[in-house]
Design an enzyme around this catalytic site. Structure first.
Site, PDB file in Angstrom:
ATOM      1  N   CYS A   1      -2.677   6.051  12.830  1.00  0.00           N
ATOM      2  CA  CYS A   1      -1.327   5.649  12.399  1.00  0.00           C
ATOM      3  C   CYS A   1      -0.334   6.774  12.656  1.00  0.00           C
ATOM      4  O   CYS A   1       0.762   6.540  13.144  1.00  0.00           O
ATOM      5  CB  CYS A   1      -1.321   5.293  10.912  1.00  0.00           C
ATOM      6  SG  CYS A   1      -1.531   3.532  10.571  1.00  0.00           S
TER       7      CYS A   1
ATOM      8  N   ARG B   1      -8.467   6.314  10.663  1.00  0.00           N
ATOM      9  CA  ARG B   1      -7.384   5.323  10.679  1.00  0.00           C
ATOM     10  C   ARG B   1      -6.049   6.000  10.386  1.00  0.00           C
ATOM     11  O   ARG B   1      -5.043   5.698  11.023  1.00  0.00           O
ATOM     12  CB  ARG B   1      -7.682   4.225   9.661  1.00  0.00           C
ATOM     13  CG  ARG B   1      -6.808   2.999   9.831  1.00  0.00           C
ATOM     14  CD  ARG B   1      -7.201   2.261  11.102  1.00  0.00           C
ATOM     15  NE  ARG B   1      -6.264   1.190  11.447  1.00  0.00           N
ATOM     16  CZ  ARG B   1      -5.100   1.382  12.048  1.00  0.00           C
ATOM     17  NH1 ARG B   1      -4.706   2.593  12.382  1.00  0.00           N
ATOM     18  NH2 ARG B   1      -4.325   0.366  12.337  1.00  0.00           N
TER      19      ARG B   1
ATOM     20  N   CYS C   1     -24.832  17.054  -0.846  1.00  0.00           N
ATOM     21  CA  CYS C   1     -26.264  16.762  -0.987  1.00  0.00           C
ATOM     22  C   CYS C   1     -27.047  17.393   0.157  1.00  0.00           C
ATOM     23  O   CYS C   1     -28.095  18.003  -0.051  1.00  0.00           O
ATOM     24  CB  CYS C   1     -26.513  15.249  -0.975  1.00  0.00           C
ATOM     25  SG  CYS C   1     -26.472  14.506  -2.616  1.00  0.00           S
TER      26      CYS C   1
ATOM     27  N   CYS D   1       6.041   0.366   6.752  1.00  0.00           N
ATOM     28  CA  CYS D   1       5.287  -0.773   7.286  1.00  0.00           C
ATOM     29  C   CYS D   1       4.481  -1.478   6.197  1.00  0.00           C
ATOM     30  O   CYS D   1       4.515  -2.693   6.077  1.00  0.00           O
ATOM     31  CB  CYS D   1       4.331  -0.311   8.387  1.00  0.00           C
ATOM     32  SG  CYS D   1       5.171   0.081   9.939  1.00  0.00           S
TER      33      CYS D   1
END
Lengths: 278, 150
Positions: free
Chosen positions: A239, A235, A131, A197
Site C-alpha cells: 500500500c 500488505r 520460541c 481509502c
C-alpha cells in the site's frame, strides 16, 4: 445467537441499499458461519460497522474460501503441520515438545499483536521467533519466509471463527496511539492516509480495485496476485509503495503499532486466516 | 562550447516561447484555490492532455473519477465526482488550481496535488523533489478538461 442474527440482518439491509449483491453474502466455511460484519467498537470513531475484506471480493474469490479443499492457503498449513513436529535447534525441541497439539494455541491469533513481559509490542511472528531462539535455540525465521508464513497460517487457523479481541489499554495504549496516528497520516507523493481509502471510501471502486476497510482478520492471506501467502506487513508495504511512499520495514516497530491499531478496528470480526483475496 | 550553448538554447526554446519562464511549483500563487496565469505560457494540447489523464503513471484521473468521454477505457473510479461537464462548473483558473494542488480548493481531499514538490512525508527516493506532472503536462490536462462541457 439471536442478537447476532438480528444485527446481521440489519447490517445486510443497510448494505443492500449501497452495495452490490456479493457484499451480502455469508461466509460459511466447512459448515461454520464466520462473523464478517460486526458493530464498530467504540474506539473506532468514524465507522458504524466493521466489515471483513471477504465481503468486497468477487464471487469466485469468495467461493475459494468456503471450502478448505479449494483454499490454496491450506497447503501451507499442511506444510506447517510437518514443521510443527520437527526438532530444530540446540535444545533438541520441536513446537510440539512444549505446545503438544496446535489446537493448544486456539485463541492466540485473536489477541495479536500483544505486549510482551518486557513491555514491548510483539506480533505473532515475534512470538514464534522467540520460541525458536530462546526455547529451541534455533535460528529465527525471516519475517516473510515460507516457514514463518506457514506457521502463522497454522496458528491462525486454530482461532478461525473466534472474534478479534486485542488489548489496547494499559501497556498497549501508547502503541495503539502510535498506530492510530499513522493510520491518519498522509504519506508519499500521492499524499494519502490509510483512512482516505479504507475509512472514507470503502465500498467504492478506485480504478479496478474494490476498496475494503483494510481489515487484517484474514491474515496471513493467500493472495491470488501473489500466488502465495503473505504477511500483514507485506500488505502494508505494498500500500505504501502504491502511494509512492518509502515503506517501513517488515517487523518494524511502526508496522507492528499500525497492525495493533488495525487489529483493534476489526474487533468482533472472526479470524479467517488463511483467507483468500485477490 | 558553442555547440553546447546552441543545444541549451534549443532546449529552452522548446520549453516555451522566448522569454516565457516556467513557474516552479513553489512559485505558484493561488487566489482562492485558483491559479489565473499559465505555468508555461504555452497553450496546452488537449489531445496530449487526454492521454495524460488516462495514463496510470501520470494523471490516472480515472482512478477516482468517472468520465464519459473516456468510456472506452476500462475501470473508472467512484471516489470522486464525474469529470463530465467540469468546464461548465469551473473556470480555467479554478481548474488549473485544482490540478496544481487541489487541497487549496478542497480542504482534506484525497486528490493528489499534481504540481507540488515539497511537504511530503516519506516520499520514495525516486520521487523526491519531483512533481507528478510537469508544468506543460498540467497545461495539457487543463486544455483537455476545458473540452469537457455538457
Amino acid at each position: 445467537m439471536k442478537i447476532r442474527t438480528i444485527t446481521t440482518a440489519l447490517a445486510a439491509a443497510v448494505l443492500a441499499s449501497v452495495a452490490p449483491a456479493d457484499e451480502d453474502a455469508d461466509l460459511v466455511v466447512e459448515g461454520e458461519t464466520l462473523i464478517t460484519r460486526a458493530p464498530a467498537p467504540a474506539h473506532v470513531e468514524n465507522l458504524t460497522e466493521v466489515l471483513s475484506g471477504w465481503l468486497f471480493r468477487s464471487d469466485e474469490t469468495q467461493a475459494l474460501q468456503t471450502d478448505d479443499f479449494d483454499n490454496p492457503g491450506m497447503i501451507f498449513v499442511d506444510q506447517a503441520l510437518d514443521t510443527w513436529d520437527e526438532v530444530d535447534g540446540a535444545a533438541g525441541k520441536a513446537c510440539a515438545s512444549c505446545h503438544e497439539d496446535p489446537s493448544s494455541l486456539a485463541g492466540v491469533r485473536t489477541t495479536m499483536p500483544k505486549v510482551n513481559e518486557d513491555g514491548e509490542l510483539w506480533a505473532m511472528e515475534d512470538y514464534v521467533n522467540d520460541c525458536r531462539t530462546t526455547r529451541m535455540e534455533a535460528e529465527p525465521w525471516k519475517w516473510e519466509s515460507q516457514d514463518m508464513l506457514n506457521m502463522t497460517a497454522l496458528v491462525s487457523l486454530q482461532s478461525r471463527g473466534m472474534p478479534m479481541n486485542v488489548a489496547i489499554d494499559g501497556p498497549a495504549q501508547s502503541y495503539w496511539e502510535q498506530g492510530k496516528e499513522m493510520y491518519y497520516t498522509r504519506y508519499g507523493q500521492l499524499d494519502m492516509a490509510c483512512a482516505n481509502c479504507h475509512e472514507d471510501n470503502y465500498g467504492n471502486m478506485i480504478r479496478a480495485d474494490h476498496l475494503s476497510q483494510g481489515q487484517i482478520n484474514g491474515f496471513p492471506v493467500y493472495r491470488l496476485k501473489w500466488a502465495g501467502l503473505g504477511s500483514i506487513h507485506r500488505r502494508f508495504k505494498g500500500c505504501m509503495e502504491n502511494i509512492r511512499a518509502e515503506p517501513f520495514k517488515r517487523g518494524s516497530d511502526e508496522f507492528t503499532a499500525l497492525e495493533l491499531y488495525l487489529a483493534s478496528r476489526g474487533e468482533g470480526l472472526s479470524v479467517e486466516g488463511p483467507s483468500v483475496r485477490n | 562550447m558553442v555547440r553546447i550553448s546552441g543545444a541549451v538554447l534549443i532546449a529552452l526554446l522548446a520549453a516555451g516561447p522566448a522569454g516565457a519562464e516556467v513557474v516552479a511549483p513553489q512559485q505558484v500563487i493561488f487566489d482562492d484555490g485558483a491559479v489565473p496565469s499559465s505555468l508555461t505560457g504555452v497553450p496546452g494540447n488537449a489531445e496530449v492532455g487526454r492521454t495524460i489523464a488516462v495514463d496510470r503513471k501520470l494523471g490516472n484521473c480515472l482512478a477516482c473519477h468517472e468520465n464519459t468521454d473516456l468510456a472506452a477505457e476500462p475501470f473508472h473510479g467512484e471516489v470522486a465526482p464525474p469529470l463530465d461537464g467540469v468546464a461548465d462548473r469551473w473556470s480555467e483558473a479554478e481548474l488549473r488550481g485544482i490540478l496544481i494542488n487541489s487541497k487549496m480548493m478542497f480542504e482534506g481531499t484525497i486528490m493528489p496535488a499534481f504540481y507540488r514538490d515539497t511537504g511530503y512525508s516519506r516520499i520514495l527516493p525516486d520521487f523526491e523533489g519531483m512533481t507528478i506532472l510537469d508544468a506543460q503536462q498540467v497545461e495539457d490536462v487543463l486544455a483537455y478538461l476545458l473540452t469537457l462541457t455538457e
